[in-house]
Design an enzyme around this catalytic site. Structure first.
Site, PDB file in Angstrom:
ATOM      1  N   ARG A 323      28.764  19.200  -8.746  1.00  0.00           N
ATOM      2  CA  ARG A 323      28.827  21.052  -8.595  1.00  0.00           C
ATOM      3  C   ARG A 323      28.066  21.540 -10.134  1.00  0.00           C
ATOM      4  O   ARG A 323      29.010  22.372 -10.942  1.00  0.00           O
ATOM      5  CB  ARG A 323      30.869  21.316  -9.214  1.00  0.00           C
ATOM      6  CG  ARG A 323      31.511  21.576  -7.442  1.00  0.00           C
ATOM      7  CD  ARG A 323      31.130  21.727  -6.889  1.00  0.00           C
ATOM      8  NE  ARG A 323      31.960  22.012  -5.109  1.00  0.00           N
ATOM      9  CZ  ARG A 323      33.067  22.873  -5.374  1.00  0.00           C
ATOM     10  NH1 ARG A 323      33.382  23.729  -5.913  1.00  0.00           N
ATOM     11  NH2 ARG A 323      33.033  22.419  -4.176  1.00  0.00           N
ATOM     12  N   ARG A 327      30.775  28.507 -10.023  1.00  0.00           N
ATOM     13  CA  ARG A 327      30.648  30.001 -10.946  1.00  0.00           C
ATOM     14  C   ARG A 327      30.603  29.889 -12.193  1.00  0.00           C
ATOM     15  O   ARG A 327      31.683  31.337 -13.397  1.00  0.00           O
ATOM     16  CB  ARG A 327      32.265  30.192 -10.256  1.00  0.00           C
ATOM     17  CG  ARG A 327      31.550  30.800  -8.630  1.00  0.00           C
ATOM     18  CD  ARG A 327      33.067  31.668  -8.419  1.00  0.00           C
ATOM     19  NE  ARG A 327      33.915  30.151  -8.162  1.00  0.00           N
ATOM     20  CZ  ARG A 327      34.936  29.226  -7.360  1.00  0.00           C
ATOM     21  NH1 ARG A 327      34.955  30.804  -6.695  1.00  0.00           N
ATOM     22  NH2 ARG A 327      35.455  28.533  -6.836  1.00  0.00           N
ATOM     23  N   ARG A 336      25.183  35.161  -6.790  1.00  0.00           N
ATOM     24  CA  ARG A 336      26.813  35.464  -6.231  1.00  0.00           C
ATOM     25  C   ARG A 336      27.169  36.801  -5.554  1.00  0.00           C
ATOM     26  O   ARG A 336      27.942  37.389  -4.738  1.00  0.00           O
ATOM     27  CB  ARG A 336      27.893  34.815  -6.676  1.00  0.00           C
ATOM     28  CG  ARG A 336      28.263  34.111  -5.486  1.00  0.00           C
ATOM     29  CD  ARG A 336      28.778  33.829  -4.489  1.00  0.00           C
ATOM     30  NE  ARG A 336      29.791  33.600  -3.996  1.00  0.00           N
ATOM     31  CZ  ARG A 336      30.917  34.714  -3.974  1.00  0.00           C
ATOM     32  NH1 ARG A 336      30.772  35.918  -3.645  1.00  0.00           N
ATOM     33  NH2 ARG A 336      32.339  34.828  -3.250  1.00  0.00           N
ATOM     34  N   ASP A 372      26.746  23.098   0.807  1.00  0.00           N
ATOM     35  CA  ASP A 372      28.363  23.081   1.167  1.00  0.00           C
ATOM     36  C   ASP A 372      28.453  21.661   1.977  1.00  0.00           C
ATOM     37  O   ASP A 372      27.928  22.193   2.732  1.00  0.00           O
ATOM     38  CB  ASP A 372      28.958  24.677   0.460  1.00  0.00           C
ATOM     39  CG  ASP A 372      30.346  23.812   0.186  1.00  0.00           C
ATOM     40  OD1 ASP A 372      31.003  23.931  -0.539  1.00  0.00           O
ATOM     41  OD2 ASP A 372      31.701  24.136   1.334  1.00  0.00           O
ATOM     42  N   TYR A 449      39.932  18.951   7.378  1.00  0.00           N
ATOM     43  CA  TYR A 449      39.433  20.793   6.736  1.00  0.00           C
ATOM     44  C   TYR A 449      39.436  21.433   8.307  1.00  0.00           C
ATOM     45  O   TYR A 449      39.994  22.578   9.014  1.00  0.00           O
ATOM     46  CB  TYR A 449      37.964  20.904   6.397  1.00  0.00           C
ATOM     47  CG  TYR A 449      38.492  21.163   5.095  1.00  0.00           C
ATOM     48  CD1 TYR A 449      38.883  22.158   4.087  1.00  0.00           C
ATOM     49  CD2 TYR A 449      37.409  20.554   4.150  1.00  0.00           C
ATOM     50  CE1 TYR A 449      38.673  22.342   2.785  1.00  0.00           C
ATOM     51  CE2 TYR A 449      37.260  20.818   2.974  1.00  0.00           C
ATOM     52  CZ  TYR A 449      38.291  21.708   2.338  1.00  0.00           C
ATOM     53  OH  TYR A 449      38.286  21.629   0.743  1.00  0.00           O
TER      54      TYR A 449
HETATM   55  O1  CP3 Z   1      26.612  22.135  -7.743  1.00  0.00           O
HETATM   56  C1  CP3 Z   1      26.746  21.786  -6.744  1.00  0.00           C
HETATM   57  O2  CP3 Z   1      27.005  20.823  -6.849  1.00  0.00           O
HETATM   58  C2  CP3 Z   1      25.918  22.060  -6.005  1.00  0.00           C
HETATM   59  C3  CP3 Z   1      27.013  22.526  -4.044  1.00  0.00           C
HETATM   60  C4  CP3 Z   1      27.726  22.457  -4.010  1.00  0.00           C
HETATM   61  C5  CP3 Z   1      28.661  23.633  -3.780  1.00  0.00           C
HETATM   62  N1  CP3 Z   1      29.803  22.437  -2.922  1.00  0.00           N
HETATM   63  C6  CP3 Z   1      28.696  24.470  -3.970  1.00  0.00           C
HETATM   64  C7  CP3 Z   1      30.046  25.402  -3.667  1.00  0.00           C
HETATM   65  C8  CP3 Z   1      28.539  20.842  -3.559  1.00  0.00           C
HETATM   66  C9  CP3 Z   1      27.934  19.487  -3.689  1.00  0.00           C
HETATM   67  C10 CP3 Z   1      29.844  21.014  -3.030  1.00  0.00           C
HETATM   68  C11 CP3 Z   1      30.518  20.345  -2.261  1.00  0.00           C
HETATM   69  C12 CP3 Z   1      31.933  20.362  -1.736  1.00  0.00           C
HETATM   70  N2  CP3 Z   1      32.504  21.636  -1.419  1.00  0.00           N
HETATM   71  C13 CP3 Z   1      32.973  19.709  -1.392  1.00  0.00           C
HETATM   72  C14 CP3 Z   1      32.653  18.092  -1.912  1.00  0.00           C
HETATM   73  C15 CP3 Z   1      33.291  17.952  -3.881  1.00  0.00           C
HETATM   74  C16 CP3 Z   1      34.312  18.412  -4.125  1.00  0.00           C
HETATM   75  O3  CP3 Z   1      35.062  19.409  -4.988  1.00  0.00           O
HETATM   76  O4  CP3 Z   1      35.588  17.402  -4.069  1.00  0.00           O
HETATM   77  C17 CP3 Z   1      34.465  20.302  -1.636  1.00  0.00           C
HETATM   78  C18 CP3 Z   1      35.611  19.359  -1.353  1.00  0.00           C
HETATM   79  C19 CP3 Z   1      33.359  21.840  -0.785  1.00  0.00           C
HETATM   80  C20 CP3 Z   1      34.598  22.482  -0.441  1.00  0.00           C
HETATM   81  C21 CP3 Z   1      34.548  24.028  -0.713  1.00  0.00           C
HETATM   82  N3  CP3 Z   1      33.730  25.002  -1.421  1.00  0.00           N
HETATM   83  C22 CP3 Z   1      36.003  24.628  -1.483  1.00  0.00           C
HETATM   84  C23 CP3 Z   1      37.256  23.438  -1.864  1.00  0.00           C
HETATM   85  C24 CP3 Z   1      35.113  26.049  -2.117  1.00  0.00           C
HETATM   86  C25 CP3 Z   1      36.193  26.651  -2.771  1.00  0.00           C
HETATM   87  C26 CP3 Z   1      37.432  26.498  -4.118  1.00  0.00           C
HETATM   88  C27 CP3 Z   1      35.932  25.933  -5.258  1.00  0.00           C
HETATM   89  O5  CP3 Z   1      35.927  25.178  -5.967  1.00  0.00           O
HETATM   90  O6  CP3 Z   1      35.003  26.835  -5.716  1.00  0.00           O
HETATM   91  C28 CP3 Z   1      34.079  25.931  -1.568  1.00  0.00           C
HETATM   92  C29 CP3 Z   1      33.335  26.528  -2.892  1.00  0.00           C
HETATM   93  C30 CP3 Z   1      31.951  25.939  -3.141  1.00  0.00           C
HETATM   94  N4  CP3 Z   1      31.785  25.450  -2.795  1.00  0.00           N
HETATM   95  C31 CP3 Z   1      31.339  27.128  -4.631  1.00  0.00           C
HETATM   96  C32 CP3 Z   1      30.193  26.670  -4.773  1.00  0.00           C
HETATM   97  C33 CP3 Z   1      29.293  27.012  -6.184  1.00  0.00           C
HETATM   98  C34 CP3 Z   1      32.554  28.723  -4.664  1.00  0.00           C
HETATM   99  C35 CP3 Z   1      31.876  29.703  -4.166  1.00  0.00           C
HETATM  100  C36 CP3 Z   1      32.006  30.779  -4.803  1.00  0.00           C
HETATM  101  O7  CP3 Z   1      30.435  31.284  -5.118  1.00  0.00           O
HETATM  102  O8  CP3 Z   1      32.426  31.570  -4.187  1.00  0.00           O
END
Ligand code: CP3
Length: 641
Positions: A323, A327, A336, A372, A449
């Site tokens: 990540r 944000r 965004r 994602d 999920y």
């Molecule tokens: O920088 C990076 O790592 C690149 C991209 C990336 C995102 N999600 C961007 C994202 C990666 C590799 C992920 C993986 C991901 N997504 C996982 C596995 C990693 C982990 O944290 O366990 C999981 C479980 C998700 C599912 C997911 N996506 C959730 C639960 C959420 C919402 C809550 C949160 O943590 O933000 C997302 C949204 C998401 N994925 C955002 C980003 C930048 C935020 C979205 C926004 O801008 O509102």
């Protein structure tokens, strides 16, 4: 028309408009396009519509408290369907007494014809999202019966949204769509697209797409058509249309601000030539480069990250962060603010920009693509939404064996081509020495999920299915595993140098359950990955799982902070590289403490080849960005050999 007016310059433009086919053909031709217009649908009123009559009676007798009218045409059909059977004036009087919600201006016009005006008008762009927002702002619907005049196909997202707010939905359908009586022109247009003769495709209503795909499937040209269509410039009249296109895995290249036919054709004429060039370049690149995984001359091949994956010694410990683009970073928030998260994921240009900015700003040694884990669920039949403040929601979760038939096999990665374009674009935009990491959610996390419908506290539905119906569970996990293997290999073919599996939720399982219900599938995925590409197997929450993450065949094991790094490495064995494992909350400490903790992780790795520094889980949203920058610097400085 003046010389500077946008012109198609002879491009071939297909349209599936039905009612206004002559009009759209004329505008395309006027703008220098070669128009191929084939009607794709026909409105068929439902004869003897018993349910419309019941609906009207419920309104008259006060059993429906709120009515949502979706289309003007639909409202007129509703009146026609009931006027011989109920007291029309009583119906209209009842409507004027209750809350009426009009989705768009055409409904307002149709209501005016019978002397009504809606209580609530949904603002532009009039999709189901604005509709729900208007309800949140103006109409309490909890425990209310809501009458919904539908059009064409049922909108599952809208209904799920209404039900989630405590409303009870009573639907009425007043007409259906069917294929045109004479399908020959439509078949001809489909053939023209399949044979590559069409440059630009225009969609002016959401149902057109379903009909065209249905026809192509009937012609046994479904897959070829879908792939060829993606090669054309895809133009959408407005937000509802775009959403349908993206849900079915088609990128939207052109969408006018004013959702009308004229502005659509004008914008398409202005932009299509440039977009076509870019699309052709990407297609050629994807088909030609293929996996180049053993190119020992490539700058990325000799990067510290790739060396560490292969457990070769490095001058410095490579570092990247899960990540790392998100944000917590202002540049990300700016991008965004202008788009939804899902649309961002489907925009390769922006995805690359977001990741490249983060890599540059932080000075990390590897770039995971910006995407994602959940978009893969869409082409498999699940209705995904990232709701503001709530995280991901699946509107149509699967709960029991019967629901499994809704999970579609991912035959190819074509429907996720935007991810491959993101890989390609990110690879092209990054400096040559920075490796690109592709990724996917792991089968267990994706299944949870899909089953829970969102995040979960104790995985009630997931474990219920797993324990009660092992056959269904196996079937589901096999489906996900096949999809993930195809997906990761496609990312590799598009230019990813390593891949990571995220099993973010596997920590809720005991070792025995992991062994039985998860391990075989993860193992089968790794066995199917293009040889020579490092595989990072990451799960969080239960360090007891680490030996199995390694045993599944990974080159690199991801370790969270719940176990010491040296202990983890000892249990896994020296034959594996490890990635981790600073507690992401360390980034909230001051620099002295952060440095102490960073050094502690590096000390535990003790300079052994095969350590990739990372956090034990993703960077949190509230993290101060300067601490993340400082961390990367500290890792490089302390580990410099
Ligand atoms: O920088 C990076 O790592 C690149 C991209 C990336 C995102 N999600 C961007 C994202 C990666 C590799 C992920 C993986 C991901 N997504 C996982 C596995 C990693 C982990 O944290 O366990 C999981 C479980 C998700 C599912 C997911 N996506 C959730 C639960 C959420 C919402 C809550 C949160 O943590 O933000 C997302 C949204 C998401 N994925 C955002 C980003 C930048 C935020 C979205 C926004 O801008 O509102």
């Amino acid at each position: 028309m003046t010389e500077n007016d946008p012109n198609f310059q002879g491009l071939t433009v297909a349209s599936f408009e039905s009612r206004r086919r002559d009009e759209i053909a004329a505008i395309i031709e006027k703008r220098g396009g070669n128009a191929l217009v084939a009607p794709s649908m026909r409105e068929v009123p439902i004869p003897e519509n018993r349910s419309a009559i019941d609906f009207a009676n419920c309104i008259i007798t006060g059993q429906i408290e709120i009515v949502i009218l979706m289309t003007g045409v639909g409202f007129r059909h509703l009146i026609t369907a009931i006027e011989k059977h109920v007291d029309l004036q009583a119906f209209l009087n009842a409507l004027s007494d209750i809350t009426t919600i009009s989705r768009g201006p055409k409904v307002v016009a149709a209501m005016k014809e019978v002397g009504l005006s809606p209580t609530v008008k949904v603002p532009l762009p009039n999709t189901w999202r604005e509709l729900l927002q208007a309800i949140d702002a103006e109409v309490p619907i909890s425990n209310q019966v809501i009458g919904l005049q539908e059009y064409g196909v049922t909108n599952a997202s809208l209904i799920a949204g209404l039900e989630a707010r405590g409303g009870q939905v009573q639907k009425v359908k007043v007409y259906e769509w069917d294929l045109p009586e004479d399908t020959a022109p439509l078949e001809e247009n489909i053939k023209q697209i399949v044979t590559g003769k069409v440059d630009v495709t225009l969609f002016t209503s959401a149902n057109q797409l379903n009909h065209v795909l249905k026809m192509a499937d009937q012609m046994k040209l479904g897959e070829q058509f879908r792939s060829a269509l993606r090669g054309t410039v895809i133009c959408s009249v407005g937000p509802t249309m775009s959403e349908r296109l993206r849900d079915l895995g088609f990128p939207v290249d052109v969408e006018p601000e004013n959702p009308k036919m004229g502005p659509l054709v004008k914008l398409a004429a202005a932009k299509s030539a440039d977009i076509l060039v870019r699309k052709k370049q990407i297609r050629v690149a994807l088909s030609e480069t293929g996996p180049d995984v053993n190119n020992t001359q490539a700058a990325w091949y000799n990067s510290p990250f790739m060396k560490a994956c292969r457990r070769e010694p490095t001058d410095v410990t490579p570092v990247w962060l899960m990540r790392q683009a998100g944000r917590y970073m202002e540049e990300y928030r700016e991008v965004r603010a202008k788009t939804t998260f899902l649309d961002l994921c489907k925009n390769p240009q922006l995805c690359s920009e977001v990741m490249c900015t983060a890599v540059e700003k932080l000075g990390v040694d590897a770039a995971i693509i910006f995407s994602d884990i959940l978009p893969i669920l869409e082409p498999m039949g699940l209705d995904l939404e990232y709701a503001k403040g709530e995280g991901p929601i699946i509107h149509n979760p699967i709960r029991e064996a019967n629901d499994l038939s809704r999970i579609m096999e991912l035959e190819s990665a074509d429907s996720l081509h935007f991810v491959m374009e993101t890989v390609k674009q990110t690879r092209a935009d990054l400096p040559a020495h920075i490796p690109v990491i592709g990724f996917s959610g792991a089968p267990f996390t994706l299944a949870s999920y899909a089953i829970e419908g969102g995040s979960s506290r104790n995985y009630l539905f997931t474990k219920t299915l797993m324990y009660r119906d092992p056959g269904a569970w196996k079937d589901l996990m096999e489906r996900f595993s096949r999809a993930i293997t195809i997906y990761l290999n496609a990312q590799i073919a598009a230019g990813a140098q390593a891949v990571q599996l995220f099993d973010s939720w596997a920590g809720c399982l005991s070792t025995d359950d992991y062994r039985r219900y998860v391990f075989p599938y993860v193992k089968s995925i790794i066995a199917g990955i293009t040889p020579g590409v490092p595989f990072i197997n990451f799960a969080t929450g239960n360090p007891q799982l680490l030996p199995m993450l390694a045993e599944a065949g990974a080159a690199v094991v991801g370790v969270d902070w719940r176990i010491r790094l040296d202990t983890a490495w000892e249990t896994i064995g020296e034959n594996y590289a490890v990635q981790g494992n600073l507690d992401p909350l360390s980034l909230f400490a001051d620099h002295i403490e952060l440095r102490r903790r960073t050094k502690d992780v590096l000390d535990q790795a003790a300079g052994r080849p095969g350590h990739i520094f990372n956090l034990g889980h993703g960077v949190l949203q509230q993290t101060p960005v300067e601490n993340v920058q400082a961390l990367v610097e500290m890792v490089h400085e302390i580990s410099s050999r």
